[in-house]
Design a protein around this motif. Structure first.
Motif, PDB file in Angstrom:
ATOM      1  N   ALA A 190       0.847  -1.192   0.000  1.00 35.72           N
ATOM      2  CA  ALA A 190       0.000   0.000   0.000  1.00 35.72           C
ATOM      3  C   ALA A 190       0.881   1.240   0.000  1.00 35.72           C
ATOM      4  CB  ALA A 190      -0.912   0.004   1.229  1.00 35.72           C
ATOM      5  N   GLU A 210      -3.028   5.853   8.394  1.00 31.53           N
ATOM      6  CA  GLU A 210      -3.601   5.641   7.052  1.00 31.53           C
ATOM      7  C   GLU A 210      -2.876   4.527   6.323  1.00 31.53           C
ATOM      8  OE1 GLU A 210      -5.007   8.777   4.461  1.00 31.53           O
ATOM      9  OE2 GLU A 210      -4.297  10.241   5.918  1.00 31.53           O
ATOM     10  N   THR A 214      -4.756   1.252   4.999  1.00 31.73           N
ATOM     11  CA  THR A 214      -4.773   1.037   3.554  1.00 31.73           C
ATOM     12  C   THR A 214      -4.199  -0.324   3.206  1.00 31.73           C
ATOM     13  OG1 THR A 214      -4.526   3.424   3.184  1.00 31.73           O
ATOM     14  CG2 THR A 214      -4.022   1.968   1.333  1.00 31.73           C
ATOM     15  N   THR A 358     -10.519   3.400   2.481  1.00 31.71           N
ATOM     16  CA  THR A 358      -9.098   3.676   2.254  1.00 31.71           C
ATOM     17  C   THR A 358      -8.782   3.987   0.798  1.00 31.71           C
ATOM     18  OG1 THR A 358      -8.561   1.356   1.826  1.00 31.71           O
ATOM     19  CG2 THR A 358      -8.512   2.099   4.122  1.00 31.71           C
ATOM     20  N   ASP A 359      -9.702   3.684  -0.125  1.00 34.94           N
ATOM     21  CA  ASP A 359      -9.421   3.881  -1.551  1.00 34.94           C
ATOM     22  C   ASP A 359     -10.731   4.102  -2.294  1.00 34.94           C
ATOM     23  OD1 ASP A 359      -7.214   3.514  -3.788  1.00 34.94           O
ATOM     24  OD2 ASP A 359      -8.991   2.444  -4.485  1.00 34.94           O
TER      25      ASP A 359
END
Length: 442
Positions: A190, A210, A214, A358-359
């Motif tokens: 990530a 984060e 992620t 996260t995305d």
């Protein structure tokens, strides 16, 4: 250490060369910009570092005007010795051009502007990277292994010059921290980055959290999303906002909806990756609400094009949103540095059990088919007090840009900006998916 040096004098020398080559009755406007980067790559295992400096090159355009006609000339990496040939090409094309009356009288920016004083110092990191690595690793947690770390100074510069006299310079310096990691010894990596005007303004704790979440979201899904309340990490919020603003520049809001936030576009925000004093037409930038809390979109305009606001309202003057598009041979309207204003119930992403996105990725085919309808794929992790405990199955959520904005229930302070076609600020978000028209799981 090698430094990232300003090159505005070099660009203005090219503008002077253009002026010397002009003939009687001709007028020229020139805009040039570049981005340079000084990057220190640190090996987390050994603490050793490697420095790379890329000064970047100036490119842009020359607008040549004569006898009621004008033509835009693409000028990639122009030099003082080559501008004469560029203008000769423009003179051949002028009979095919037409004079286009600007939307309003232009009042260009004058003088020099900087978002900060001095350079971004990488020397302290190069001398002793252990404190930075330790803070990042501690925030990421023991189950997340940091694989790579890069700390950069970024320099963005622009100049413009009109042969009638006005000229300006804009210099933006900032810092970016990029990290890559994997969770539980997995092979999937990530990547997360944060950007601000200075290294001291980057929150490494938030970046590390984060990064861990992620990485966890990329693992095998252990559950489907429970309920409709979700949170967005700042980096994912920036991805969401970029998609929404890109859609709004093509499909403005037709029917306003009350919002807990506003979309702010601020060309001169100090921490923005695209902080600048003027756009590619020399028009001064500033702060405006692209979308108000009433859900109404404001118009933006360049010399040749505009994006109307809600109700078809047009801008009364140039708004500082022009960006040179070399493939189209003319400036196009765009955003500068966008962020969401804080509002609603303050989101706390680090307490209790949360579903944290996260995305965010746009499924663009759906957008083109439906003329403004967006389909977004979300990756999310399950977190307890900010610590990842597994991955949720991916989601596809659908709606128009204003639907997503209206679904937000809380927006925190901007944590970081992120580079791209325009700069986007990421902040902690909370969203109620039940407010969207559709939600599909994949």
């Amino acid at each position: 250490m090698r430094q990232l040096d300003s090159g505005c004098d070099e660009a203005l020398a090219v503008a002077d060369a253009v002026n010397r080559e002009l003939r009687a009755g001709e007028r020229a406007f020139i805009h040039l910009g570049r981005t340079g980067r000084r990057c220190l790559t640190v090996d987390p295992a050994t603490g050793g570092g490697q420095l790379m400096v890329r000064q970047g090159r100036f490119d842009g355009y020359v607008r040549l005007t004569r006898d009621g006609s004008e033509v835009y000339l693409n000028a990639p990496a122009p030099g003082s010795a080559t501008v004469g040939r560029l203008l000769d090409v423009g003179r051949l094309l002028l009979p095919l051009g037409t004079f286009r009356t600007p939307l309003a009288d232009q009042v260009p920016h004058a003088g020099e502007w900087r978002n900060r004083d001095g350079r971004v110092s990488l020397e302290s990191v190069a001398t002793d990277p252990v404190p930075l690595l330790s803070r990042l690793a501690e925030a990421a947690g023991p189950d997340c292994a940091v694989r790579t770390l890069a700390v950069s100074e970024v320099l963005g510069e622009q100049v413009f010059a009109d042969s009638t006299g006005p000229r300006g310079q804009s210099v933006c310096r900032g810092a970016e921290v990029q990290a890559a990691a994997s969770a539980d010894g997995g092979a999937t990596v990530a990547r997360v980055s944060h950007y601000a005007a200075d290294l001291k303004r980057i929150d490494l704790v938030t970046l590390g959290r984060e990064l861990a979440l992620t990485a966890a979201a990329l693992g095998p899904a252990s559950a489907s999303l429970p309920g409709s309340e979700i949170g967005f990490l700042p980096s994912a919020a920036a991805q969401l906002l970029r998609v929404l603003v890109s859609a709004l520049l093509f499909n403005p809001i037709a029917e306003p909806r009350p919002l807990c936030t506003a979309v702010v576009d601020d060309g001169r925000t100090a921490d923005g990756c695209s902080a600048r004093a003027f756009d590619c037409e020399g028009t001064p930038t500033g702060a405006m609400e692209l979308v108000t809390r009433q859900g109404e979109q404001q118009a933006v305009a360049t010399r040749l094009n505009s994006v109307v606001g809600t109700g078809g309202r047009k801008a009364r003057s140039l708004t500082g949103h022009a960006s040179w598009e070399a493939r189209r041979y003319q400036p196009q309207p765009t955003a500068t540095n966008v962020r969401l204003a804080p509002g609603g119930a303050a989101p706390d992403l680090w307490s209790g059990e949360r579903c944290l996105v996260t995305d965010v990725r746009s499924l663009g085919v759906e957008e083109f088919r439906s003329g403004g309808q967006l389909a977004l794929r979300l990756l999310a992790a399950r977190a307890v007090d900010g610590v990842p405990t597994g991955a949720y199955a991916p989601l596809v959520v659908e709606g128009e840009a204003v639907d997503f904005l209206a679904a937000l229930t809380g927006v925190g302070e901007t944590a970081s900006y992120h580079p791209g076609p325009f700069s986007v600020g990421g902040a902690p978000l909370s969203m109620d998916l039940s407010r969207l028209s559709e939600r599909n799981e994949v």
